[in-house]
Scaffold this motif. Sequence first.
Motif, PDB file in Angstrom:
ATOM      1  N   PHE A 146      -7.772   2.258 -14.102  1.00 15.63           N
ATOM      2  CA  PHE A 146      -8.019   1.199 -14.896  1.00 15.63           C
ATOM      3  C   PHE A 146      -9.532   1.380 -15.480  1.00 15.63           C
ATOM      4  CE2 PHE A 146      -9.680  -2.974 -15.452  1.00 15.63           C
ATOM      5  CZ  PHE A 146      -9.210  -3.443 -16.342  1.00 15.63           C
ATOM      6  N   ASP A 147     -10.320   1.415 -14.672  1.00 20.64           N
ATOM      7  CA  ASP A 147     -11.727   1.849 -14.711  1.00 20.64           C
ATOM      8  C   ASP A 147     -12.057   2.910 -15.710  1.00 20.64           C
ATOM      9  OD1 ASP A 147     -11.221   3.494 -12.699  1.00 20.64           O
ATOM     10  OD2 ASP A 147     -13.265   3.446 -11.933  1.00 20.64           O
ATOM     11  N   LEU A 148     -11.266   3.798 -15.828  1.00 16.59           N
ATOM     12  CA  LEU A 148     -11.418   5.142 -16.754  1.00 16.59           C
ATOM     13  C   LEU A 148     -10.792   4.836 -18.150  1.00 16.59           C
ATOM     14  CD1 LEU A 148     -10.802   7.833 -14.437  1.00 16.59           C
ATOM     15  CD2 LEU A 148     -13.104   6.933 -14.984  1.00 16.59           C
ATOM     16  N   MET A 149      -9.993   3.636 -18.175  1.00 14.88           N
ATOM     17  CA  MET A 149      -9.417   3.661 -19.521  1.00 14.88           C
ATOM     18  C   MET A 149     -10.318   2.924 -20.633  1.00 14.88           C
ATOM     19  SD  MET A 149      -6.138   1.280 -18.393  1.00 14.88           S
ATOM     20  CE  MET A 149      -4.866   2.109 -17.432  1.00 14.88           C
ATOM     21  N   PRO A 150      -9.852   3.241 -21.940  1.00 15.26           N
ATOM     22  CA  PRO A 150     -10.657   2.664 -23.002  1.00 15.26           C
ATOM     23  C   PRO A 150     -10.470   1.126 -23.167  1.00 15.26           C
ATOM     24  CG  PRO A 150      -9.138   4.400 -23.924  1.00 15.26           C
ATOM     25  CD  PRO A 150      -9.039   4.258 -22.353  1.00 15.26           C
ATOM     26  N   ILE A 151     -11.520   0.496 -23.629  1.00 10.95           N
ATOM     27  CA  ILE A 151     -11.556  -1.081 -23.673  1.00 10.95           C
ATOM     28  C   ILE A 151      -9.899  -1.748 -24.083  1.00 10.95           C
ATOM     29  CG2 ILE A 151     -12.484  -1.492 -25.619  1.00 10.95           C
ATOM     30  CD1 ILE A 151     -12.569  -3.671 -22.591  1.00 10.95           C
ATOM     31  N   TRP A 152      -9.511  -1.063 -25.115  1.00 14.74           N
ATOM     32  CA  TRP A 152      -8.196  -1.509 -25.598  1.00 14.74           C
ATOM     33  C   TRP A 152      -7.088  -1.407 -24.806  1.00 14.74           C
ATOM     34  CZ3 TRP A 152     -11.237   2.075 -27.839  1.00 14.74           C
ATOM     35  CH2 TRP A 152     -10.843   3.458 -27.937  1.00 14.74           C
TER      36      TRP A 152
ATOM     37  N   TRP B  64       1.977  -0.194 -13.486  1.00 11.51           N
ATOM     38  CA  TRP B  64       1.250  -0.490 -12.250  1.00 11.51           C
ATOM     39  C   TRP B  64       0.730   0.989 -11.608  1.00 11.51           C
ATOM     40  CZ3 TRP B  64      -1.409  -4.820 -10.825  1.00 11.51           C
ATOM     41  CH2 TRP B  64      -1.025  -5.802 -11.402  1.00 11.51           C
ATOM     42  N   ALA B  65       1.476   1.981 -11.788  1.00  8.06           N
ATOM     43  CA  ALA B  65       1.192   3.287 -11.239  1.00  8.06           C
ATOM     44  C   ALA B  65      -0.075   3.639 -12.210  1.00  8.06           C
ATOM     45  CB  ALA B  65       2.108   4.141 -11.448  1.00  8.06           C
ATOM     46  N   ARG B  66       0.006   3.609 -13.487  1.00  6.52           N
ATOM     47  CA  ARG B  66      -1.057   3.945 -14.247  1.00  6.52           C
ATOM     48  C   ARG B  66      -2.533   3.431 -13.999  1.00  6.52           C
ATOM     49  NH1 ARG B  66       0.251   3.987 -20.662  1.00  6.52           N
ATOM     50  NH2 ARG B  66       1.475   6.000 -20.870  1.00  6.52           N
TER      51      ARG B  66
ATOM     52  N   ALA C  12      -2.947  -3.043 -20.844  1.00  2.00           N
ATOM     53  CA  ALA C  12      -2.161  -2.462 -19.817  1.00  2.00           C
ATOM     54  C   ALA C  12      -1.762  -3.597 -18.700  1.00  2.00           C
ATOM     55  CB  ALA C  12      -2.926  -1.298 -19.047  1.00  2.00           C
ATOM     56  N   PRO C  13      -2.977  -4.247 -18.225  1.00  2.00           N
ATOM     57  CA  PRO C  13      -2.783  -5.167 -17.438  1.00  2.00           C
ATOM     58  C   PRO C  13      -1.757  -6.527 -17.774  1.00  2.00           C
ATOM     59  CG  PRO C  13      -4.848  -4.835 -17.273  1.00  2.00           C
ATOM     60  CD  PRO C  13      -4.244  -4.197 -18.572  1.00  2.00           C
TER      61      PRO C  13
ATOM     62  N   PRO D 241      -2.599  10.235 -13.107  1.00  2.00           N
ATOM     63  CA  PRO D 241      -3.575  10.811 -14.091  1.00  2.00           C
ATOM     64  C   PRO D 241      -3.323  11.594 -15.302  1.00  2.00           C
ATOM     65  CG  PRO D 241      -3.085  12.386 -12.205  1.00  2.00           C
ATOM     66  CD  PRO D 241      -2.045  11.092 -11.938  1.00  2.00           C
ATOM     67  N   VAL D 242      -2.020  11.876 -15.707  1.00  2.00           N
ATOM     68  CA  VAL D 242      -1.794  12.664 -16.868  1.00  2.00           C
ATOM     69  C   VAL D 242      -2.141  11.895 -18.061  1.00  2.00           C
ATOM     70  CG1 VAL D 242      -0.170  13.747 -18.016  1.00  2.00           C
ATOM     71  CG2 VAL D 242      -0.162  13.899 -15.560  1.00  2.00           C
ATOM     72  N   HIS D 243      -2.012  10.505 -17.874  1.00  2.00           N
ATOM     73  CA  HIS D 243      -2.012   9.750 -19.193  1.00  2.00           C
ATOM     74  C   HIS D 243      -3.674   9.250 -19.424  1.00  2.00           C
ATOM     75  CE1 HIS D 243       2.360   9.754 -19.158  1.00  2.00           C
ATOM     76  NE2 HIS D 243       2.264   9.701 -20.320  1.00  2.00           N
ATOM     77  N   LEU D 244      -3.871   8.110 -19.196  1.00  2.00           N
ATOM     78  CA  LEU D 244      -5.220   7.544 -19.324  1.00  2.00           C
ATOM     79  C   LEU D 244      -6.038   7.446 -18.012  1.00  2.00           C
ATOM     80  CD1 LEU D 244      -3.884   4.373 -21.444  1.00  2.00           C
ATOM     81  CD2 LEU D 244      -4.979   6.748 -21.969  1.00  2.00           C
ATOM     82  N   GLY D 245      -5.631   7.616 -16.846  1.00  2.00           N
ATOM     83  CA  GLY D 245      -6.102   7.582 -15.626  1.00  2.00           C
ATOM     84  C   GLY D 245      -6.340   5.938 -15.230  1.00  2.00           C
TER      85      GLY D 245
END
Length: 140
Positions: A52-58, A38-40, A63-64, A46-50
């Motif tokens: 939700f709107d900045l994550m790659p589609i996969w 949830w923190a992601r 993640a959700p 912000p270190v990992h993937l940022g």
Amino acid sequence: MTIALSGETRAKSLNRRLTVLLCRVAGLVIFAVGIFYWARLIGIDPVHLGRFDLMPIWWRIAAPALAVLYPVAGIGLWMTAGWGAVIWVLIAIVEAVMHLGFPALFGENLLGLAAHGWGLGMLAALRVVDWRESGRRPGR
């Protein structure tokens, strides 16, 4: 007045205590991993993937789903409900497909998969011992 427990009753009691201990520890850890997901998603990590709107589609797909499944499994394991272990198996399968089937997209998380395997293996072993001991009791 002290009532002496038979060896079979002590073994059953020890097995139950070990099962509850494993479920409670796994429930806490799994719930914490859910909080991490949830923190992601909301961008605290912000270190990992940022966010939700900045994550790659996969990762937007995975993640959700994991963010919902992890806390539910953690609560179920804490309560030592059977459905908690079932959701834990589902999480392990999803993550095995992610990290073993698509390592180029999700990365390799062998330590996490090994933790799932060890915990589920221990839980299965405790359940098998309980099942075998239940079959040896008189009257069954």
